[in-house]
Design a protein around this motif. Structure first.
Motif, short mmCIF file in Angstrom:
data_model
loop_
_atom_site.label_atom_id
_atom_site.label_comp_id
_atom_site.label_asym_id
_atom_site.label_seq_id
_atom_site.Cartn_x
_atom_site.Cartn_y
_atom_site.Cartn_z
N ALA A 192 0.97 -1.25 0.00
CA ALA A 192 0.06 0.09 0.06
C ALA A 192 0.94 1.03 0.21
N PRO A 193 0.88 1.84 -1.13
CA PRO A 193 1.86 3.16 -1.20
C PRO A 193 1.42 4.15 -0.19
N ILE A 194 2.29 4.64 0.69
CA ILE A 194 1.91 5.89 1.49
C ILE A 194 2.34 7.26 0.63
N GLY A 195 3.38 7.14 -0.08
CA GLY A 195 3.83 8.27 -0.86
C GLY A 195 5.22 7.95 -1.55
N ILE A 196 5.26 8.34 -2.67
CA ILE A 196 6.51 8.55 -3.48
C ILE A 196 6.99 10.19 -3.17
N PHE A 197 8.13 10.24 -2.68
CA PHE A 197 8.40 11.68 -2.05
C PHE A 197 9.58 12.39 -2.88
N THR A 198 10.22 11.60 -3.58
CA THR A 198 11.44 12.27 -4.06
C THR A 198 11.99 11.43 -5.34
N GLU A 199 12.57 12.28 -6.40
CA GLU A 199 12.92 11.69 -7.45
C GLU A 199 14.38 12.28 -8.22
N SER A 200 15.10 11.63 -8.61
CA SER A 200 16.37 12.18 -9.06
C SER A 200 16.82 11.48 -10.57
N SER A 201 17.91 12.00 -11.02
CA SER A 201 18.30 11.26 -12.14
C SER A 201 20.03 11.07 -11.73
N SER A 202 20.20 9.66 -11.90
CA SER A 202 21.64 9.56 -11.48
C SER A 202 22.54 10.01 -12.49
N ILE A 203 23.81 9.64 -12.31
CA ILE A 203 24.96 10.27 -13.22
C ILE A 203 25.84 9.07 -13.54
N ILE A 204 26.44 8.84 -14.53
CA ILE A 204 27.49 8.07 -14.45
C ILE A 204 28.76 8.84 -14.46
N TRP A 205 29.67 8.36 -13.44
CA TRP A 205 30.81 9.18 -13.12
C TRP A 205 31.99 8.12 -13.40
N ALA A 206 33.20 8.87 -13.69
CA ALA A 206 34.44 8.19 -13.87
C ALA A 206 35.58 8.59 -12.91
N ASN A 207 36.35 7.74 -12.51
CA ASN A 207 37.50 8.03 -11.74
C ASN A 207 38.38 8.74 -12.70
N PRO A 208 39.07 9.85 -12.18
CA PRO A 208 40.03 10.66 -12.88
C PRO A 208 41.16 9.82 -13.60
N ARG A 209 41.67 8.65 -12.94
CA ARG A 209 42.70 8.13 -13.59
C ARG A 209 42.41 7.24 -14.77
N LEU A 210 41.01 7.14 -15.00
CA LEU A 210 40.75 6.66 -16.38
C LEU A 210 41.34 7.47 -17.42
N GLY A 211 41.31 8.71 -17.26
CA GLY A 211 41.88 9.54 -18.30
C GLY A 211 40.94 10.27 -19.17
N VAL A 212 39.72 10.18 -18.67
CA VAL A 212 38.54 10.78 -19.65
C VAL A 212 38.00 11.97 -19.13
N ARG A 213 37.72 12.81 -19.77
CA ARG A 213 36.88 14.16 -19.46
C ARG A 213 35.54 14.41 -19.89
N SER A 214 34.98 13.46 -20.93
CA SER A 214 33.92 13.81 -21.23
C SER A 214 33.24 12.38 -21.87
N PHE A 215 32.12 12.28 -22.35
CA PHE A 215 31.54 11.03 -22.81
C PHE A 215 32.14 10.42 -24.13
#
Length: 326
Positions: free
Chosen positions: A119-142
């Motif tokens: 029985a839902p009491i309520g959905i109270f927040t939503e967000s968009s996740s992000i794909i993150w990289a460790n800097p040692r991978l050596g990439v700065r963009s998709f």
């Protein structure tokens, strides 16, 4: 698909939901309230649950405690609440991965129905996740990430996930499918342990929402590559969204909600809804659930159930597409 064994378990739970002799619904709560979180302490769902407890405990005559029951992509905790007596003393704060993603990914292994058993009491927040990289991978963009991932002369990129059916897993698998990438999957029990290993470079990419990962980002320990959603985030205006690279289905928006076992008496649900509404208006609670990549919302009753049904159908269609292409 839900098994016959599960149907029988659900029938047993309905019998357990009856008040004990001498107790009535009006007595609620007559013992401490336990809110189950199916993810480890320190992760986003746990943080939201603890903020919620602070706000609702003041208006309830019994202690309200958090019970972190982790494992199996959140299904252990969710299943515990599905089988609990429907008397308002065992409740659930869970996200879309534990309630929907796990059901689609694990199939008959999952012994609950996200729509029928809650029985839902309520959905109270939503967000968009992000794909993150460790800097040692050596990439700065998709685009730089794509070039690195396609370089067969170098070691495979390991990506951390929070389990089968999680947004972190499904979104990266969608990337791998659409752009023909050969990546190594490494599962974790939750976002917090995944981030620890991502920052330590034990895995090179992983998914997490902005509030959880932003301290590492501000310290230069993470690089944002993609927003897993339809649009860019104000906090990361230079980071493209999934929609911008042509990935629009399914909806990978991450929501968190408050649930009781199905059969919980309506007066108890109404009191819990009222507590959630009060919490949603609190500046303290809104500071946690709104801003920094989050959006405070409030879907109750049929609206919350419709959201569950829509996301379940969308993820099931995505899974069928993957099976057909595989």
């Amino acid at each position: 698909m839900i098994s016959r064994r599960h149907i029988l378990l659900g029938s047993g739970a309905a019998l357990l939901s009856r008040p004990a002799p001498g107790q009535t619904v009006a007595d609620w709560p007559h013992r401490p309230i336990r809110i189950v979180v199916p993810w480890p302490a320190g992760g986003p769902t746990d943080i939201y649950a603890r903020a919620l407890v602070k706000e609702i405990a003041a208006g309830i005559s019994q202690p309200v405690v958090i019970d972190n029951r982790t494992g199996a992509t959140g299904t252990i905790g969710v299943q515990h609440v599905a089988r609990a007596p429907a008397d308002g003393h065992t409740l659930l704060v869970a996200n879309v991965t534990a309630m929907i993603g796990s059901v689609v990914a694990l199939g008959d292994v999952v012994q609950f129905d996200p729509i029928r058993d809650f029985a839902p009491i309520g959905i109270f927040t939503e967000s968009s996740s992000i794909i993150w990289a460790n800097p040692r991978l050596g990439v700065r963009s998709f685009r730089e990430f794509l070039d690195r991932a396609r370089d067969s002369s170098r070691q495979r990129i390991a990506f951390g996930t929070t389990g089968s059916g999680s947004v972190s897993e499904q979104s990266v698998e969608q990337l791998a499918r659409e752009f023909r990438l050969d990546l190594l999957k490494v599962p974790y029990r939750g976002t917090a342990p995944q981030l620890i290993d991502l920052v330590a470079d034990h895995v090179q990419i992983g998914g997490a929402d902005y509030p959880t990962a932003s301290p590492h980002y501000r310290e230069g320990r993470l690089v944002p590559l993609l927003v897993i959603g339809p649009q860019r985030l104000p906090e990361l205006p230079d980071v493209p969204s999934f929609a911008e690279i042509g990935l629009t289905e399914p909806d990978f928006t991450v929501w968190n909600g408050f649930f009781a076992p199905a059969g919980t008496p309506p007066p108890t649900i109404e009191r819990l809804e009222a507590a959630l509404v009060t919490a949603s208006r609190s500046e303290t609670f809104r500071a946690v659930t709104n801003g920094n990549g989050n959006r405070a919302i409030l879907l109750r009753g049929q609206d919350a159930t419709a959201r569950l049904a829509r996301d379940l159908a969308s993820r099931q269609a995505f899974a069928r597409q993957g099976a057909a292409s595989g």
